[in-house]
Design a protein around this motif. Structure first.
Motif, short mmCIF file in Angstrom:
data_model
loop_
_atom_site.label_atom_id
_atom_site.label_comp_id
_atom_site.label_asym_id
_atom_site.label_seq_id
_atom_site.Cartn_x
_atom_site.Cartn_y
_atom_site.Cartn_z
N PHE B 460 -9.14 -6.95 0.98
CA PHE B 460 -8.72 -5.68 0.38
C PHE B 460 -7.65 -4.97 1.21
N TYR B 461 -7.90 -4.81 2.48
CA TYR B 461 -6.96 -4.02 3.30
C TYR B 461 -5.63 -4.74 3.47
N MET B 462 -5.68 -6.06 3.56
CA MET B 462 -4.43 -6.81 3.70
C MET B 462 -3.56 -6.65 2.46
N ASN B 463 -4.21 -6.56 1.31
CA ASN B 463 -3.44 -6.49 0.06
C ASN B 463 -3.08 -5.07 -0.36
N LEU B 464 -3.65 -4.09 0.29
CA LEU B 464 -3.43 -2.72 -0.14
C LEU B 464 -2.24 -2.10 0.61
N PHE B 465 -1.28 -1.60 -0.15
CA PHE B 465 -0.09 -0.99 0.45
C PHE B 465 -0.21 0.54 0.48
N LYS B 466 -1.40 1.03 0.72
CA LYS B 466 -1.59 2.47 0.81
C LYS B 466 -2.38 2.79 2.07
#
Lengths: 632, 520
Positions: B460-466
């Motif tokens: 999740f965190y790797m893919n999230l740009f926020k």
């Protein structure tokens, strides 16, 4: 419930002897040749306006889009009504990475629309060109785009509306085949309730089309049962978006409730030109529904058929006339792609081939290429320093929108490049080309984990994986970056001290000032500083940088010599007797001075014309005659 | 349908049939997993710690068990370890105070290896069930889509409290920020700011939302950094004149600087504003109430302008001297009955050390003060030098929370209502995107190794740009529906009245150019 069947005029009238042979050929085999001819015209036009003429443009549009195979991207798309169209549109847009393949997909969808229009509305053969009009207008929705491509936030734009229209036509065909009122009511209800999140506006438009069709049936048989699906469709089409807006979607704006899925152009007079093809397409589809109730009395090619053919030709002409044909725009896009690939010779070649008055961006790209090729000192003023405006319907800082990432990056202003890639991603949606710049910036900044984050996203694309694989090697082994020629050319330009600054979106001013005010530094920075002071015509800052250059180099480029001769002549303050000027440059300067005295009394326009011919490619001409450049 | 049932049965059979290898060889290194769930202390009511094994094996089997073996171990196969939430819940509740062990087996060709066991401790204390945060890109000036979300951290449910897109049009947008709750939202009182289009401050109470205009002619700006009084319907705000600059080479890319700032008190019931602190040459900001509501902490920097009359000169001077702006922490006593503030006391003079302290947060038991210390300025959420520091309010000892801090930004922090958990935002993962990390804070005043807020998908965190901005614990979720926020925002803001206590406070502020103020 009896459905209206396809009405055909079974009574063939005898062909009059006076009718031309051409008409008879057209009518042959149910207008087969006529249909083929018209379709071929559309295909030729489409081929021309896609991969033949707009190859770079379409490639750029693909770079300004993004499709990632992962759940987060899908959920992002689905956060507004019509999300599935955006998702599918973004998926297909990727194929313009190979413009021919993307174009073939695009053209096949255009032809699908033509086929569906014929089938859905029973377009009579003699009016066949009508079916081609929506498709030709779809072409215009792409070719009519101007610089807005940099600032419009409509991922999947190229295909999403075509897909929406295909869905509309297919759903309408299905609807017409449903025999029962209640089943049709249920179909419309489902279409809106389940279709709105997936297809947005197109689900609503389909229900409107079905309602109109139902009313048409009522006008024929006067059965009030037709109002059941009408009423259901109207209530659902009004209520469903309201419900979804209030309770499901948070991303969707209230003004987009009924238009979600359409492109995000502004609803104003200036951008009406972008809306016009869509409006025409939607109106034409509604009008075509008339053929389901009234077919022409004769199959013969007559005045009305000729008028339809003329209409078709007008729509094709509209594609030619309405396309955004701006030479600077094309040159800038082609240069931008060449800059990304470090193909500096191509950048120069494109600038030379550009016949129109250059824009600031073309000049900046050209100067960048000259700097990279280490020939700027001999060539930077051999090209007109003009500032043709970047013509666009929507006002924006297009020089920055289109140029900030490549220009800042290549000049080593890594934080500024990263900043604008981030800003633009935020405001206009994540683009694959921005992610690439973010990977490169993060690597040059030694932010390896950050580079990996962006690179991982690129690795999930269909066609940019190989690009990402290259940079993954740098992520895995940063020492490998030392062998990267592009990085090697940029790193020396990054050798400046940190400071607080902001460009306020004024790309050219910021770049010019930041280097023009730098003092000392390595050879690359010192020379760039010298060049930027020439562009700024700053005599005071020129001299120390000039002498520094002379001390460290065996040969002095022509433009530096020209500036030294001119400034020394104008001010008489600096001793240049020890400078080894080229005899040809000195002789040319002598002629320049002589001519100045000779034509001193002429009007400025006249003088400019005379000097342009003889000295148009010198710093002297730039110094005296290049004025009022506009940049943003 | 039959296919579906068949597939489900197969999956169930496969998942039930995960067996540990009979023989394995001990690996000579520790296993890499992401997120790092090793040697952490976790709440007994936290969502499953799903993780990914960052090793290159052909197959993986993970066994999760406790030293007490009170319940059956959890067995998961695969590189991504996704734990059944129901089993996890039982597992934690049955093993409070026990050690949670994670044993990972990796198969390479036909050989199984077993990594050294990962050990975590299950704290008997619970964590507040909700966490609110703003999701926003680590952007500079532009903004487009931002949401204030609430996450049930005992599971993976997340919902949007409000998203700015709802009221924006294609031309004008809003920035929403500074969400804040009274007393962990126990009674549903919340505030957030809406900037620019339809700007104002939204106050939520009694299930309704209302928009207030906190700007007066006598204060620098509308309210900025808020703090709800724990008992009264009062909010202390800073009012700031703020600008943004960008670093040309530094990794900490953004610099936000105040050119002036004061503190105000907003009485929600009276809809009235008054000055708390507006000392000359002082930039007072970041107010925060003590747990008992009898003290107001804040940060303040002393700065004397060479040319105070010229606004542009002030901005340039602040930018030029930004590395010499150091904030200290102060407090003022407060009488909740009379609503009067007492004299100012110094809490921590960071400037004595050439450093800058912000975000003072007193622990719920009143024993500790947690704050952020960086090299300069107040925008520590971007400062690489920013670390969390703890002051023992009994002994006066100040120390860095080394147990928590990283080499990157460690900043905005919030205490859980029982004082046993700290959530803070940090850019330690990649240097750019802030992530919420949670740490246990034990009764002896020691923090334990922090862990990232668990997500269903370990990627999740790797893919999230926020970024996760302003993580705040809540006991109750926000229940006011989004359309009520929207309706309130679209309405005309209710103007506050201004109450001046002194003659000096009756002087009108000169015009503030709203476009240059970052928070307007």
């Amino acid at each position: 419930m009896k459905q209206p069947s396809k009405i055909k005029n079974s009574v063939k009238r005898p062909v009059k002897a006076s009718r031309s042979a051409l008409f008879r050929v057209l009518e042959k085999s149910d207008y087969l040749y006529y249909k083929v001819l018209c379709t071929v015209l559309l295909i030729i036009t489409a081929c021309y306006f896609t991969f033949i003429h707009n190859s770079d443009f379409l490639f750029k549009l693909q770079e300004l889009s993004l499709f990632i195979f992962d759940g987060i991207f899908f959920r992002e798309c689905m956060q507004v009504a019509g999300g599935l169209l955006i998702y599918a549109g973004a998926f297909l847009t990727q194929f313009f990475y190979y413009p021919v393949i993307g174009s073939l997909i695009y053209i096949s969808l255009l032809l699908t629309i033509v086929w569906l229009v014929v089938k859905a509305f029973h377009i009579p053969s003699k009016f066949f060109p009508l079916a081609l009009i929506p498709a030709s207008l779809f072409l215009l929705t792409v070719t009519g785009l101007d610089y807005i491509i940099f600032v419009i936030k409509s991922n999947g734009y190229l295909f999403s509306n075509m897909l929406g229209t295909i869905l509309l036509l297919a759903s309408f065909m299905v609807y017409r085949r449903i025999p029962n009122y209640w089943a049709r009511t249920g179909f419309l209800f489902l279409l809106v309730v389940a279709g709105y999140p997936l297809f947005g506006f197109y689900a609503l438009l389909t229900s409107l089309l079905c309602t109109i069709y139902e009313l048409g049936l009522f006008s024929r048989d006067r059965k009030s049962l037709h109002f059941i699906p009408c009423l259901s469709a109207t209530v659902t089409a009004i209520a469903a978006p309201l419900f979804y807006f209030a309770f499901i979607y948070s991303r969707m704006s209230s003004i987009d409730m009924y238009t979600s899925g359409l492109p995000l152009f502004f609803f104003n007079k200036v951008e009406f030109a972008f809306w016009a093809p869509y409006i025409t397409i939607f109106i034409s589809l509604v009008l075509f529904a008339g053929f389901l109730f009234k077919q022409p009395e004769t199959d013969r090619f007559g005045f009305s058929s000729a008028m339809v053919f003329v209409l078709y030709l007008i729509s094709i002409a509209g594609v030619y006339g309405g396309s955004f044909e701006n030479k600077n725009f094309r040159a800038e896009i082609a240069m931008d792609i060449a800059v990304f690939n470090n193909d500096w010779e191509k950048v120069i070649k494109i600038s030379e081939a550009n016949e129109s008055e250059p824009s600031r961006l073309t000049v900046m790209f050209r100067n960048l290429a000259l700097q990279k090729m280490k020939v700027a000192g001999d060539n930077m003023f051999r090209y007109p320093h003009a500032s043709a405006p970047m013509q666009a319907r929507r006002p924006s800082q297009y020089l920055r929108d289109a140029g900030a990432k490549p220009i800042y990056y290549q000049y080593g202003q890594i934080n500024s490049c990263y900043r604008w890639a981030m800003e633009d991603n935020v405001e206009y949606g994540t683009k694959v080309v921005h992610l690439k710049y973010m990977v490169k910036c993060a690597l040059l900044n030694d932010e390896i984990k950050l580079a990996e984050k962006y690179n991982n996203a690129i690795k999930k694309t269909l066609f940019h994986r190989s690009w990402a694989e290259k940079y993954q090697q740098y992520i895995d082994n940063p020492a490998q970056m030392d062998n990267d020629a592009e990085f090697a050319a940029i790193r020396p330009l990054m050798a400046y001290d940190n400071m607080l600054a902001g460009d306020a979106g004024l790309l050219e001013n910021y770049i010019l000032n930041s280097f023009a005010h730098m003092e000392g530094g390595n050879r690359e920075i010192a020379e760039l500083s010298l060049q930027n002071n020439l562009i700024q015509k700053n005599i005071e800052r020129f001299w120390p940088r000039f002498f520094l250059y002379v001390r460290n180099h065996d040969r002095i480029p022509v433009h530096y010599q020209e500036a030294a001769l001119l400034y020394s002549y104008l001010e008489g303050k600096v001793d240049i007797s020890g400078i080894p000027f080229d005899p040809e440059v000195e002789a040319a300067f002598g002629r320049f001075v002589e001519m100045s005295k000779q034509f001193g009394s002429y009007s400025e326009d006249k003088t400019q014309k005379i000097f342009k011919e003889k000295f148009g490619k010198t710093f002297w001409y730039y110094y005296f005659f290049t004025k009022d450049l506009k940049t943003n | 349908m039959r296919h579906l049932i068949f597939s489900t049965l197969i999956i169930l059979l496969v998942s039930c049939s995960v067996k540990l290898p009979e023989t394995s060889v001990m690996a000579d290194k520790n296993v890499n997993i992401y997120p790092d769930y090793n040697e952490i202390t976790l709440p007994c009511n936290i969502a499953p710690l799903n993780f990914k094994i960052d090793e290159k094996g052909d197959e993986f089997i993970t066994r999760i068990y406790t030293s007490g073996n009170k319940v059956k171990p959890i067995l998961v196969s695969g590189k991504k370890v996704i734990i059944n939430p129901k089993r996890w819940k039982t597992f934690l509740s049955e093993n409070k105070g026990d050690t949670l062990l994670i044993e990972i087996y990796e198969k390479n060709r036909d050989r199984w290896i077993k990594y050294p066991v990962l050990k975590n401790w299950i704290a008997p204390q619970t964590i507040d069930p909700y966490l609110s945060y703003r999701l926003i890109e680590p952007s500079y000036v532009t903004y487009e889509e931002m949401t204030i979300n609430q996450r049930n951290i005992t599971n993976f449910e997340e919902s949007v409290i409000y998203e700015n897109s709802m009221v924006s049009n294609r031309n004008d947008g809003q920035c929403i920020n500074c969400h804040s709750f009274r007393n962990y939202n126990r009674e549903g009182e919340m505030q957030m700011h809406v900037r620019q289009y339809y700007g104002g401050t939204v106050i939520v109470r009694n299930g309704e939302a209302e928009k207030i205009d906190l700007k007066t002619d006598y204060t620098i700006s509308a309210g900025v950094y808020p703090s709800w009084h724990p008992e009264k319907l009062l909010i202390a705000y800073s009012v700031n004149n703020t600008g943004q600059n960008f670093h040309t080479r530094d990794h900490q890319k953004v610099e936000v600087l105040d050119t002036e700032s004061d503190l105000i008190l907003y009485d929600v019931e009276k809809n009235e504003v008054k000055i708390i602190a507006n000392e000359k040459n002082e930039f007072e900001t970041f107010p925060y109430w003590s747990a008992d509501g009898k003290r107001l902490y804040y940060a303040s920097a002393h700065f004397e302008y060479e040319n105070p009359a010229d606004k542009t000169a002030r901005q340039i001077e602040v930018a030029d001297k930004h590395k010499e702006i150091w904030y200290n922490i102060y407090k003022k006593s407060f009488n909740p009955e009379t609503l009067e503030f007492g004299e100012t006391d110094t809490v921590f003079m960071a400037s004595d050390y050439g450093r800058s302290a912000t975000f003072p947060r007193e622990s719920p038991d009143g024993k500790y003060l947690l704050f952020t210390l960086g090299n300069y300025g107040n925008f520590h959420i971007w400062h690489k030098s920013s670390d969390l520091y703890l002051k023992d309010l009994t002994t006066g000892e100040v120390r860095p929370l080394k147990e928590i801090n990283s080499d990157d930004v460690d900043s905005y922090h919030s205490w859980s209502s029982n004082g046993r958990w700290i959530v803070f935002s940090t850019r330690r993962d990649d240097g750019s995107y802030t992530r919420p990390y949670i740490a246990y804070f034990d009764e002896s005043g020691r923090a334990h190794k922090p862990f990232i807020l668990p997500q269903k998908d370990p990627d999740f965190y790797m893919n999230l740009f926020k970024s996760f901005n302003i993580p705040e614990f809540m006991i109750e979720p926000v229940t006011v529906p989004r359309y009520k926020f929207m309706t309130a925002i679209k309405k005309e803001a209710k103007k506050v009245t201004y109450r001046a206590d002194t003659e000096d406070q009756k002087r009108k502020k000169k015009e503030n150019d709203e476009h240059t103020n970052f928070y307007e």
